[in-house]
Write a protein that holds these residues in place. Sequence first.
Motif, PDB file in Angstrom:
ATOM      1  N   PHE A   1       1.045  -1.022   0.211  1.00  0.00           N
ATOM      2  CA  PHE A   1       0.005   0.013  -0.027  1.00  0.00           C
ATOM      3  C   PHE A   1       1.025   1.160  -0.156  1.00  0.00           C
ATOM      4  N   LEU A   2       0.802   2.083  -0.948  1.00  0.00           N
ATOM      5  CA  LEU A   2       1.598   3.418  -1.032  1.00  0.00           C
ATOM      6  C   LEU A   2       0.609   4.372  -1.312  1.00  0.00           C
ATOM      7  N   TYR A   3       0.965   5.551  -0.308  1.00  0.00           N
ATOM      8  CA  TYR A   3       0.203   6.901  -0.307  1.00  0.00           C
ATOM      9  C   TYR A   3       1.388   7.897  -0.313  1.00  0.00           C
ATOM     10  N   THR A   4       1.343   8.932  -1.128  1.00  0.00           N
ATOM     11  CA  THR A   4       2.183   9.917  -1.006  1.00  0.00           C
ATOM     12  C   THR A   4       1.599  11.316  -0.847  1.00  0.00           C
TER      13      THR A   4
ATOM     14  N   TYR B   1       2.312   4.212 -14.450  1.00  0.00           N
ATOM     15  CA  TYR B   1       0.975   4.566 -13.636  1.00  0.00           C
ATOM     16  C   TYR B   1       1.230   5.819 -13.068  1.00  0.00           C
ATOM     17  N   PHE B   2       0.199   6.653 -12.531  1.00  0.00           N
ATOM     18  CA  PHE B   2       0.478   8.078 -12.103  1.00  0.00           C
ATOM     19  C   PHE B   2      -0.324   8.112 -10.983  1.00  0.00           C
ATOM     20  N   LEU B   3       0.076   8.292  -9.968  1.00  0.00           N
ATOM     21  CA  LEU B   3      -0.348   8.664  -8.664  1.00  0.00           C
ATOM     22  C   LEU B   3      -0.621   9.928  -8.086  1.00  0.00           C
ATOM     23  N   PRO B   4      -1.695  10.594  -8.380  1.00  0.00           N
ATOM     24  CA  PRO B   4      -1.728  11.888  -7.867  1.00  0.00           C
ATOM     25  C   PRO B   4      -1.964  12.120  -6.356  1.00  0.00           C
ATOM     26  N   ALA B   5      -2.148  13.479  -5.968  1.00  0.00           N
ATOM     27  CA  ALA B   5      -2.301  13.486  -4.583  1.00  0.00           C
ATOM     28  C   ALA B   5      -3.822  13.084  -4.239  1.00  0.00           C
ATOM     29  N   ARG B   6      -3.965  12.734  -2.885  1.00  0.00           N
ATOM     30  CA  ARG B   6      -5.140  12.374  -2.129  1.00  0.00           C
ATOM     31  C   ARG B   6      -5.639  10.967  -3.020  1.00  0.00           C
ATOM     32  N   HIS B   7      -4.491  10.090  -3.538  1.00  0.00           N
ATOM     33  CA  HIS B   7      -4.863   8.824  -4.183  1.00  0.00           C
ATOM     34  C   HIS B   7      -3.971   7.793  -3.295  1.00  0.00           C
ATOM     35  N   TYR B   8      -4.191   6.551  -3.383  1.00  0.00           N
ATOM     36  CA  TYR B   8      -3.208   5.455  -3.177  1.00  0.00           C
ATOM     37  C   TYR B   8      -2.874   4.475  -4.270  1.00  0.00           C
ATOM     38  N   ILE B   9      -2.005   3.772  -4.125  1.00  0.00           N
ATOM     39  CA  ILE B   9      -1.813   2.708  -5.222  1.00  0.00           C
ATOM     40  C   ILE B   9      -1.730   1.267  -4.297  1.00  0.00           C
ATOM     41  N   TRP B  10      -2.312   0.524  -4.928  1.00  0.00           N
ATOM     42  CA  TRP B  10      -2.088  -1.094  -4.246  1.00  0.00           C
ATOM     43  C   TRP B  10      -1.466  -1.858  -5.413  1.00  0.00           C
ATOM     44  N   ILE B  11      -0.100  -2.522  -5.158  1.00  0.00           N
ATOM     45  CA  ILE B  11       0.721  -3.415  -5.714  1.00  0.00           C
ATOM     46  C   ILE B  11       0.750  -4.628  -5.179  1.00  0.00           C
ATOM     47  N   PRO B  12       0.200  -5.681  -5.893  1.00  0.00           N
ATOM     48  CA  PRO B  12       0.324  -7.166  -5.490  1.00  0.00           C
ATOM     49  C   PRO B  12       1.526  -7.899  -5.233  1.00  0.00           C
ATOM     50  N   PRO B  13       1.901  -8.602  -4.536  1.00  0.00           N
ATOM     51  CA  PRO B  13       2.967  -9.340  -4.246  1.00  0.00           C
ATOM     52  C   PRO B  13       3.721  -9.734  -5.601  1.00  0.00           C
TER      53      PRO B  13
ATOM     54  N   SER C   1       8.973  15.036  -7.036  1.00  0.00           N
ATOM     55  CA  SER C   1      10.274  15.845  -6.296  1.00  0.00           C
ATOM     56  C   SER C   1      10.815  14.986  -5.229  1.00  0.00           C
ATOM     57  N   PRO C   2      12.231  15.247  -5.017  1.00  0.00           N
ATOM     58  CA  PRO C   2      12.831  14.316  -3.955  1.00  0.00           C
ATOM     59  C   PRO C   2      12.092  14.672  -2.472  1.00  0.00           C
ATOM     60  N   GLU C   3      11.202  15.618  -2.306  1.00  0.00           N
ATOM     61  CA  GLU C   3      10.624  16.020  -1.128  1.00  0.00           C
ATOM     62  C   GLU C   3       9.336  15.207  -0.817  1.00  0.00           C
ATOM     63  N   VAL C   4       8.968  14.581  -1.873  1.00  0.00           N
ATOM     64  CA  VAL C   4       7.606  13.771  -1.730  1.00  0.00           C
ATOM     65  C   VAL C   4       7.794  12.540  -0.727  1.00  0.00           C
ATOM     66  N   ILE C   5       6.830  12.952   0.297  1.00  0.00           N
ATOM     67  CA  ILE C   5       6.620  11.899   1.271  1.00  0.00           C
ATOM     68  C   ILE C   5       5.839  10.341   1.162  1.00  0.00           C
ATOM     69  N   MET C   6       6.512   9.373   1.289  1.00  0.00           N
ATOM     70  CA  MET C   6       6.008   8.062   1.188  1.00  0.00           C
ATOM     71  C   MET C   6       5.519   7.624   2.363  1.00  0.00           C
ATOM     72  N   ARG C   7       4.281   6.992   2.273  1.00  0.00           N
ATOM     73  CA  ARG C   7       3.602   6.026   3.549  1.00  0.00           C
ATOM     74  C   ARG C   7       3.348   4.832   2.757  1.00  0.00           C
ATOM     75  N   ASN C   8       4.283   3.871   3.445  1.00  0.00           N
ATOM     76  CA  ASN C   8       4.241   2.507   2.917  1.00  0.00           C
ATOM     77  C   ASN C   8       3.699   1.479   3.896  1.00  0.00           C
ATOM     78  N   LEU C   9       2.654   0.579   3.432  1.00  0.00           N
ATOM     79  CA  LEU C   9       2.347  -0.696   4.359  1.00  0.00           C
ATOM     80  C   LEU C   9       2.589  -1.814   3.668  1.00  0.00           C
ATOM     81  N   TYR C  10       3.388  -2.824   3.948  1.00  0.00           N
ATOM     82  CA  TYR C  10       3.431  -3.957   3.086  1.00  0.00           C
ATOM     83  C   TYR C  10       2.963  -5.155   3.926  1.00  0.00           C
ATOM     84  N   PHE C  11       2.108  -5.881   3.353  1.00  0.00           N
ATOM     85  CA  PHE C  11       1.218  -6.685   4.010  1.00  0.00           C
ATOM     86  C   PHE C  11       1.497  -8.313   3.377  1.00  0.00           C
ATOM     87  N   PRO C  12       1.547  -9.424   4.394  1.00  0.00           N
ATOM     88  CA  PRO C  12       1.646 -10.711   3.887  1.00  0.00           C
ATOM     89  C   PRO C  12       0.177 -11.068   3.142  1.00  0.00           C
TER      90      PRO C  12
END
Length: 270
Positions: free
Chosen positions: A43-46, A60-72, A82-93
């Motif tokens: 799960f990736l939110y930026t 894929y283009f991930l804009p503000a206020r959206h998240y992307i799900w990437i399967p295993p 920008s290098p200043e983008v903040i990533m919020r990642n959760l990795y699930f089994p």
Amino acid sequence: MTNSYVNKYYITEVDLQPDSIYCHHAVMGEEFISEHDHRKGQFLYTEGGMVFLKTIEKSYFLPARHYIWIPPGVRHSIHPSSPEVIMRNLYFPTFDTDGDFFKQVGIYPVTDLLMELIMYTNRWNGNILPSDTINYTIAKSFKLLLPELSSSNLSLSLPYPKNVKLREMVAYLEEHIAELVSFKDLANRFHFSERTLARLFQKDLGMSFIQYYTILRMLTALKYLLNDKMSVQQVAARVGYSSLPTFSNTFYKIVGVRPSEYVKNKESII
């Protein structure tokens, strides 16, 4: 909000404990994260800009206020605006309860409830183990709620053309995005009959010319809307729309919000 920067080595830690849920919040601090994959779903939110995520098949283009799900197992690279983008990642089994939702890459709008949950995860870092009963249960519930909180998989992606001539045409469309290029004009310029070109688009890209062209214009508009110096009307003109209502309606169909709403949401979280 975290002030730490991405440690490229965290990627190798994601799968070290197969049963854990891995959490990582960080400022990118660099121009891209090279191609890699995980045995866990991501799960990736930026925040702070747009992110481009490339797989073997699509961009894929991930804009503000959206998240992307990437399967295993899906190989991908991450390219922030920008290098200043903040990533919020959760990795699930993988859980026994996982349905079809978790088997495909998808981009979804973030609801207010999901935003609250994302902010709650900011207190976590690294592995959350099943032995940490409370946090693990909350994190697992986060994943289980995603299908319920994500109503529509948005078409914020474009496939890569395999045909050399089609690549030239797509490059031409990108270079002349401010102009309205008709299908007939494109076919004539590259010496194709309209019928042959229509078949080529469908066979190579799995979509019609108008579908591809519309998504290309909307994704370009998303990038322009990150520019605070441009109004929505100016952005519409930059992607070839003389009618603001037509642009707004088309943007809504593709992105799920009006351009004005997107700008407002962007300003509230960046």
